[in-house]
Design an enzyme around this catalytic site. Structure first.
Site, short mmCIF file in Angstrom:
data_model
loop_
_atom_site.label_atom_id
_atom_site.label_comp_id
_atom_site.label_asym_id
_atom_site.label_seq_id
_atom_site.Cartn_x
_atom_site.Cartn_y
_atom_site.Cartn_z
N HIS A 1 -8.81 2.53 -3.95
CA HIS A 1 -7.46 2.28 -4.46
C HIS A 1 -7.08 3.23 -5.58
CE1 HIS A 1 -7.89 -1.24 -1.91
NE2 HIS A 1 -6.59 -1.06 -1.75
N ARG B 1 1.93 -3.48 -1.95
CA ARG B 1 0.64 -4.11 -2.30
C ARG B 1 0.85 -5.00 -3.53
NH1 ARG B 1 -1.38 1.26 -0.60
NH2 ARG B 1 -3.14 0.94 0.81
N ARG C 1 2.98 -7.59 1.06
CA ARG C 1 1.69 -8.17 1.43
C ARG C 1 1.29 -9.20 0.39
NH1 ARG C 1 -3.24 -4.15 2.14
NH2 ARG C 1 -3.23 -4.19 -0.13
N GLU D 1 -7.09 -5.26 10.10
CA GLU D 1 -8.03 -4.47 9.31
C GLU D 1 -9.46 -5.01 9.37
OE1 GLU D 1 -6.85 -4.29 5.19
OE2 GLU D 1 -6.35 -6.42 5.12
N ASN E 1 -7.75 1.80 6.46
CA ASN E 1 -8.69 2.01 5.35
C ASN E 1 -9.85 1.03 5.46
OD1 ASN E 1 -6.70 3.72 4.51
ND2 ASN E 1 -5.90 2.36 2.94
N ASP E 2 -9.50 -0.24 5.66
CA ASP E 2 -10.55 -1.25 5.81
C ASP E 2 -11.10 -1.28 7.23
OD1 ASP E 2 -11.06 -2.48 3.29
OD2 ASP E 2 -9.02 -3.25 3.36
N ARG F 1 -15.84 2.18 1.85
CA ARG F 1 -14.77 3.17 1.63
C ARG F 1 -14.75 3.74 0.22
NH1 ARG F 1 -9.34 -0.70 1.83
NH2 ARG F 1 -8.34 0.85 0.52
N CYS G 1 -0.46 1.36 8.32
CA CYS G 1 -0.20 1.60 6.89
C CYS G 1 -1.44 2.12 6.16
CB CYS G 1 0.32 0.34 6.21
SG CYS G 1 -0.85 -1.02 6.28
C1 PEP Z 1 -5.89 -0.72 4.59
O1 PEP Z 1 -6.91 -1.38 4.47
O2 PEP Z 1 -5.75 0.21 5.42
C2 PEP Z 1 -4.72 -0.98 3.73
C3 PEP Z 1 -3.56 -0.39 3.94
O3 PEP Z 1 -4.87 -1.84 2.70
P1 PEP Z 1 -5.66 -1.49 1.35
O4 PEP Z 1 -5.87 0.00 1.31
O5 PEP Z 1 -4.82 -1.95 0.22
O6 PEP Z 1 -6.93 -2.23 1.48
MG MG Z 2 -7.01 -3.21 3.37
#
Ligand code: PEP
Ligand code: MG
Length: 606
Positions: free
Chosen positions: A217, A324, A360, A458, A481-482, A492, A529
């Site tokens: 993040h 977020r 979210r 995710e 991402n997750d 990650r 996203c």
């Molecule tokens: C993701 O996990 O791809 C996502 C967009 O949420 P975050 O990066 O906030 O976990």
């Molecule tokens: Mg995520």
């Protein structure tokens, strides 16, 4: 990249002895662009204080400001010593005396004054720099008593800082203010998302951190700030000193310390290239994001704070694809009230003037923790995160849901549930949402506008068995991402496994293909996203998978639009399908190679 390096530093604690000799370090570049500036090495305390260069005329008054703050703390300490009650612990008086004496130690005070006089640092910067030097020296001493003096130095420095910043009780919320024209580059071991949020108010030109991965993040916020950033550079923050000139090349993931003149010149040109490219792309602001074969792509933005909605609208976004909301909860010692949340959500919705806004629900846990809670989970990425946390804390969740219902009365709102892994969680969220609506109606609040409910895809479980979710929900948003971290079992945010974090892994592509196909079959809108949506090199793959909705950081909106309008969707779909059918990894070079359409469009920019 043709970097000329005198020494290649690989993260070990050795620094070239002859100063200032040039050396380079490598990490994971997370935001493209070049920054050239002076380095500010950040410790935990140092993160919170203002950093700026003062003019030569202001030196003596700055020294006086520091001396007066020190005197004030000394006299406070003396007063405390004099008024110690009879039953105070015996150790207290000597401790306070040590603190008072430390404040007359030339190693701290004179050296800090020298930094103001010789380096033009402001008082807070000078004091924290010298304080860090001393604590490092103490921590290396092999004597327990002396080693413990490290904490004393830290405490007295903090007391003086509180006086200097005029913010005795709330040092943590003091934003750094950068007043100088000269660019400053933050170098730190790590920066928490909460600290990053504070830093975004300042004018830092780039970030370099020892730890972290491309989708941490911290990296995500750097991306939304649009400034070059490199993470995972090893033990870099110990190898540099405040004031070193450094170049950050976010594209190549390279940091150059004390660059030679010709290297500096090369990078000045490179920096200009990025500035020109950005300016050129502005011409696309009002263009529709349509591929060469006429497929219309929805381009929305990811935001962390409500004010970014205005920027998104101005940049021509079709909506907010991901707000977020947890960033309203970070970096503070209390929880945002319903009214505060309502105002934040309503601000974003109003700013988008009728375009949809996806908010979210609180995605707390893993690398985003509330200041009020001690992170104790052994494996936080698999722990009580996101919707799991919210369902376990109805008192927090209901406040957010009520605020969302109220905000929804100002425009189209989509509520997005993070980290869903079972239909039971969807049902429980629907129930909680209805509870919140009923409680507002009972209080006489008018709720006439509905909301849409969707889930992040995710967690592999939902991606693999998507049908009931596609039927029960209004929309889906793929959080790569997750999703990638969970499919590949690669943390990650862990730099040591960053090389294994592969968005093009055949397993990832196959899952994405399946999710998009099933969502399409159920007529459930699906977008993406995760950070790969905003990385131009992946746009052909995502278009080739049939994706028609992307949500990206506002700074990536136009680069992705440029990529879209120069792509041929059907051609890419054929190529990606062939790769998937043959169970081959998708080859990015092949996807951009020999595209017959490249020269057809007049408004092709780059
Ligand atoms: C993701 O996990 O791809 C996502 C967009 O949420 P975050 O990066 O906030 O976990
Ligand atoms: Mg995520």
């Amino acid at each position: 990249m043709g970097t000329t390096s005198a020494v290649t530093f690989t993260g070990e604690k050795h620094k070239p002895t002859a100063q200032p000799s040039m050396f380079t370090v490598h990490g994971v570049g997370v935001v493209d662009g070049v920054a050239i500036g002076r380095e500010v090495v950040m410790g935990t305390v140092a993160l919170e204080v203002p950093h700026y260069y003062i003019s030569s005329k202001a030196i003596e008054s700055e020294v006086t400001r520091l001396e007066q703050a020190i005197k004030k703390v000394q006299s406070d300490l003396q007063q405390q010593i004099d008024s110690l009650p009879q039953d105070a612990p015996r150790e207290l008086e000597p401790l306070l005396t040590v603190h008072r004496l430390l404040l007359s130690d030339p190693l701290l005070v004179d050296k800090a004054c020298n930094l103001i006089r010789q380096q033009n640092y402001n008082a807070e910067w000078a004091l924290t720099t010298q304080g860090q030097q001393l604590t490092q020296q103490f921590s290396a001493i092999d004597d327990t008593y002396l080693r413990e003096r490290e904490a004393d130095v830290r405490q007295v420095v903090e007391r003086v800082l509180m006086i200097l910043t005029g913010n005795g009780e709330d040092l943590v919320h003091e934003w750094p203010k950068i007043l100088s024209e000269e660019e400053l580059i933050v170098v730190a071991r790590d920066i928490s998302p909460g600290d990053m949020l504070r830093l975004r108010q300042s004018k830092f030109a780039a970030f370099v951190t020892d730890l972290g991965g491309a989708t941490s993040h911290t990296a995500i916020i750097a991306r939304s700030m649009g400034i070059p950033a490199i993470v995972g550079v090893g033990d870099f923050h110990r190898a540099v000193q405040d004031g070193d000139v450094i170049i950050v090349d976010g594209h190549a993931g390279v940091v150059i310390v004390n660059p030679a003149k010709h290297v500096l010149e090369e990078y000045r040109q490179k920096k200009q290239y990025y500035i020109d490219k950005k300016a050129q792309l502005q011409a696309l602001r009002d263009a529709s994001a349509q591929t060469l074969d006429g497929v219309l792509i929805t381009l929305e933005t990811n935001i962390e704070l409500p004010f970014e909605a205005k920027t998104s609208y101005e940049a021509g976004a079709d909506g907010i694809g991901l707000f977020r909301s947890e960033f309203l909860f970070l970096g503070r010692s209390d929880l945002p009230t319903e009214q505060e949340q309502y105002q934040a959500y309503a601000e974003a919705i109003k700013a988008m003037q009728g375009k949809p806004v996806t908010i979210r629900t609180l995605d707390i846990g893993a690398d985003k923790n509330l200041d009020t809670e001690q992170a104790v989970a052994t494996n936080p990425a698999l722990g009580l995160r996101a919707i799991r946390y919210c369902l376990a804390h109805p008192e927090i969740f209901q406040v957010q849901l009520r605020a969302l219902w109220r905000a929804a009365q100002h425009g189209p709102l989509r509520i997005l549930i993070p980290m869903v892994s079972s239909m039971a969680e969807v049902d429980a969220t629907k129930y909680a949402l209805e509870q919140a609506r009923q409680s507002l109606i009972q209080e006489g609040v008018s709720i006439t506008q509905g909301v849409q409910l969707g889930a992040m895809v995710e967690v592999p479980a939902i991606a693999i068995a998507l049908e009931p979710f596609a039927q029960a929900l209004d929309f889906l948003s793929i959080g790569t991402n997750d999703l990638i971290q969970y499919i590949l079992a690669v943390d990650r945010i862990d730099k040591d496994v960053a090389h294994l974090y592969d968005p093009l892994h055949p397993a990832v592509i196959r899952v994405l293909d399946q999710v998009i196909t099933i969502a399409e079959r159920h007529n459930t809108p699906v977008s993406i996203c995760g950070e790969i949506a905003g990385q131009e090199q992946f746009t052909p793959v995502l278009l080739g998978l049939g994706l028609t909705s992307f949500s990206v950081s506002v700074n990536q909106l136009l680069p992705i639009k440029n990529k879209v309008i120069n792509s041929h969707s059907n051609d890419l779909r054929r190529r990606v399908a062939t790769a998937i059918n043959r169970a081959q990894p998708v080859n990015l070079d092949l996807l951009s190679e020999g595209q017959p359409y490249k020269s057809k469009r007049n408004n092709k920019l780059i």
